[in-house]
Design a protein around this motif. Structure first.
Motif: not given
Length: 394
Positions: A96, A108-109, A117, A93, A115, A104-105, A361, A358, A98
């Motif tokens: 970051l 990560v994926s 948040f 995990e 992600p 940005t997300a 998440c 997302y 939201s």
């Protein structure tokens, strides 16, 4: 229902005679950009090998105060590579905000991670250190030598602070929380080239950081990114990892790890070199434009321009109009009026936790992020809009 004409008048007073429509953020090119790009074409050095890649890396490193910079094809790829290089693995995990651009997300994926948040603060528009620490105190547990999310069982691996619209976040406080929970920091400085916090350049607070040179950024290479770090070994690995991990040899094609072809082409770097020669003048111009906006809305009854955080010098990548809470419902009506007036204003990005991919998440409570989303409008912020008031022609 408020009269929207005073808002249009205030923006008109700032933009003056700028030709309509006025876009949110546009680049400007001149003879120097043409000269360096044509040099690439004339010499056939247009791909990822060439003198301008190295020169561009050196210029960006100097501008940020980093020891090393590695040119990447775009900001998303740079952030993906930076996360992997910092040890982010499948099903980790990564924390970051939201409130950020979707890249940005997505990065990560792309790294195979999840992600996670966390809320923002009006102090900086970025990650809230107090909210982050309170959230981690509630959900983190130490297991087998690592911090995990006790709600999911997954390892908590990294933190990605984002300097929203060029405004520096509180890196000292965020760094203390990251150290408490053994989180690697990868700064998303994609919007903040030229911004400083207490005299230190954005992108130099964590072990590594990323920059973006998309067409709407303060400096553009058309499309491009950068990983910056003070760690020589890390920079060397980053350059190798983003160049298909090809071992140096005069003719052999030997590779020693699964890697990526993420290097920036020389022709793009040439454009960036010409742009970097004007970075200081562009930052100055954008700050002049921000002051115009701040003055125009200084006595406005139900909206204000967001001012840079205390102790920082922002590049004001995007100037942000913040509506008073009781006028949040007027946001879209105001956006419609601005667009009808030839002003290409934009709302904040949809918070990541509200996007379909997302929504499930992990996340902390996000009241400030949701409040920001309903109340903020970004106004035209191209540096040349302030050219007439700036002694340095850009």
């Amino acid at each position: 229902m408020p009269d929207l004409k005073p808002v249009l008048d205030a923006v008109d007073a700032v933009l003056g005679t700028a030709a309509r429509p006025v876009e949110l953020h546009e680049p400007r090119f001149g003879e120097r950009e043409r000269e360096l790009v044509l040099d690439c074409i004339d010499t056939n050095w247009v791909s990822s090998a060439g003198k301008y890649v190295t020169r561009f890396e050196e210029m960006v490193a100097a501008a940020t105060g980093s020891r090393h910079a590695v040119a990447i094809v775009n900001g998303t790829a740079a952030l993906h590579a930076a996360l992997v290089l910092e040890g982010v693995e499948q099903d980790d995990e990564v924390l970051l905000p939201s409130i950020t651009f979707v890249a940005t997300a997505n990065a990560v994926s792309h790294a195979g991670a999840i992600p996670h948040f966390v809320d923002s603060t009006w102090d900086t528009l970025g990650l809230d250190p107090q909210a982050l620490e309170a959230h981690l105190d509630a959900i983190a547990a130490r297991r087998n030598g690592a911090w995990v999310n006790k709600q999911t069982g997954r390892r908590l691996r990294a933190l990605v602070p984002v300097h929203i619209f060029g405004h520096p976040v509180d890196m000292a406080a965020l760094g203390a929380v990251a150290a408490k929970y053994d989180l690697a920091i990868v700064e998303d400085a994609t919007e903040s080239l030229g911004s400083t916090l207490n005299g230190q350049g954005c992108g130099t607070f964590g072990h590594s950081a990323v920059l973006s040179f998309n067409g709407n950024k303060i400096i553009t290479t058309g499309g491009g990114g950068m990983i910056v770090t003070d760690d020589e070994a890390h920079a060397r690995h980053a350059r190798h990892f983003t160049s298909t991990a090809k071992k140096a040899h005069a003719w052999a094609f030997d590779h020693d790890e699964v890697a990526y072809n993420y290097r920036l082409p020389n022709i793009n770097a040439a454009l960036g070199c010409a742009q970097m020669e004007r970075l200081s003048a562009m930052v100055d111009a954008k700050r002049v434009l921000a002051e115009r906006y701040l003055r125009a809305f200084s006595d406005f009854p139900w909206a204000r321009i967001y001012r840079e955080p205390k102790g920082s010098q922002s590049n004001y990548w995007l100037n942000t109009l913040v509506l008073d809470r009781e006028y949040a419902a007027e946001r879209d009506r105001l956006l419609g009026a601005l667009h009808g007036h030839g002003i290409r204003a934009r709302p904040l990005w949809t918070p990541m936790h509200l996007l379909p991919m997302y929504r499930d998440c992990p996340r902390s409570p996000l009241p400030v992020a949701e409040d920001m989303h309903t109340r903020c409008i970004n106004l035209p912020s191209s540096p040349f809009l302030a050219e007439s008031a700036n002694k340095n022609k850009i």
